[in-house]
Design an enzyme around this catalytic site. Sequence first.
Site, short mmCIF file in Angstrom:
data_model
loop_
_atom_site.label_atom_id
_atom_site.label_comp_id
_atom_site.label_asym_id
_atom_site.label_seq_id
_atom_site.Cartn_x
_atom_site.Cartn_y
_atom_site.Cartn_z
N SER A 1 4.67 -8.89 5.58
CA SER A 1 4.47 -7.51 6.03
C SER A 1 5.70 -6.82 6.61
O SER A 1 5.63 -5.63 6.94
CB SER A 1 3.33 -7.45 7.05
OG SER A 1 2.09 -7.57 6.40
N LYS B 293 6.64 -3.53 5.14
CA LYS B 293 6.15 -2.22 5.58
C LYS B 293 7.23 -1.39 6.29
O LYS B 293 7.07 -0.18 6.43
CB LYS B 293 4.92 -2.40 6.49
CG LYS B 293 3.71 -3.00 5.76
CD LYS B 293 2.51 -3.13 6.68
CE LYS B 293 1.26 -3.57 5.93
NZ LYS B 293 1.24 -5.01 5.64
N SER C 225 -0.30 -3.54 11.03
CA SER C 225 -0.01 -4.11 9.70
C SER C 225 -1.12 -3.86 8.69
O SER C 225 -1.46 -4.73 7.88
CB SER C 225 0.28 -5.61 9.83
OG SER C 225 1.14 -6.04 8.80
#
Length: 489
Positions: free
Chosen positions: A63, A66, A123
């Site tokens: 993640s 991101k 997230s």
Amino acid sequence: MRKIGCMLLSLILILNFSLVTALARPEWPKDTGVQSEAGIVMDIDSGAVIFAQDIHSLRAPASITKLLTALVVIEHTKDLEAQVTFSRDAVYNVESGSGNKFGLDTGDSMTVRECLNLMVLQSSNQAANALAEYVAGSRSAFVDMMNEKLKEVGCVDGSQFANPSGLNDDNQRVSAYDMALIARAVFQNPLALEICSTKRAFIPATVNNPEGVSCSIEHQLVKNNENPDSEYYFPAAKAGKTGWTSQAGQTLVTYAEKDGRRLVAVTLKSTEKTHYSDTMTILDFAFKRFKNARVRDNEIEYVTGTEPVLIDGTAYEPSELMFDEAAVITLPEDARFTDAEKSLETKLPQKHPKGAVARLNYIYNEREIGSAWLLSTGQNTVDALATPGELTGNDGSEAGNTGAKAEGALHSSQFKIPRRMMLAAGILVCFGLLSEAGIIILRKKRRKERERQNELRQKRRARLAEIGFTEEEFDRLLEERRRRRDEES
């Protein structure tokens, strides 16, 4: 005589050994490491890599992807208060078991900023998908934008992304070095830094949360940077992003700021949950064992002296040149600015600051440690004060036309000569005033430049005195370096 000769030889050897010792560069500190498979610390302002462990191998990012998603969204969205509606595909077309923070559902709507908060702090994969669809129309089109951004920030290791969320995909891989470049770009963007440093945000009502819900950041170092009782207490940690998947293990990106220095740390593939301790170790190492030096306050070549400086076929007075204010280089704590080697780059990239004539690149023990744009102040144009011919055209046609128009407007021949004389006198007076104004401005600039040069000379003498050089000795050393460089080229 033999004894005297031996004594002289010994003295020469001692002096040479002392000189070599004095000029030797300290080694680049390397006495630390991480338990994660890869780790890096990069100085945001200089771009120098301070710590490196297996930084060019490609791994699954999870993640921390991101961060790149957030940067692309911010750069392509004018209104952060615009509404984003979650499609069924954005909500449900995700990897099985990847979760759905706060039970988002088809038709839920929130602003771009709220989606960014939900994506970075908690997230949310659904928020990442919805933002991608909002910006590019589809996830695949958005992924193309992500990979294009990799080229813009200078990624070199073949990193590529396949989705905006970071979920497992065999085609989604990044190196620690490339991820540090991405994070550097993210944290240099004021809005992206604001989003990534937010600790808590409120998400408005959704289908499954009619009262709305508050979310908080998952990055423990940022979350606890004001809590000295926490095992994750690290006051310098200001922003960042966590990541985990079955392929990636724990991944972590952290932005840290202390005493005016800005660093980014990345760890990849921690399988024993050491990502936080690893990050604290290498950031502490970077803050304690290294320093930044501002180029403009230390560099004396090109911008001092009286001899013209030739750059790419153009001669400049040293007083016309200056280094950009923000440029710094990163050095070991016990190193001197003069320990760095430098080279002048005159073939500039397409994107460069206004007034740039060259770029000075710095190396320390084979490491790139920063660069500085060499800028022209354009003072050489001040000396070329305009002449009447330059203002009216080389043939004087504009002045002649003006006179003819004035003459025709009078309709009286008795005023022809006086009017022309008045016009000529007016022009002479104007030029006289312009010339006088130009001279005054030039004198002021030259006086200020003399004051600046005197200040630079004083600083130079002080710096040279600190390292045990006279100006003559240092100039001779520079000349020898130039000569060796010319011989090598």
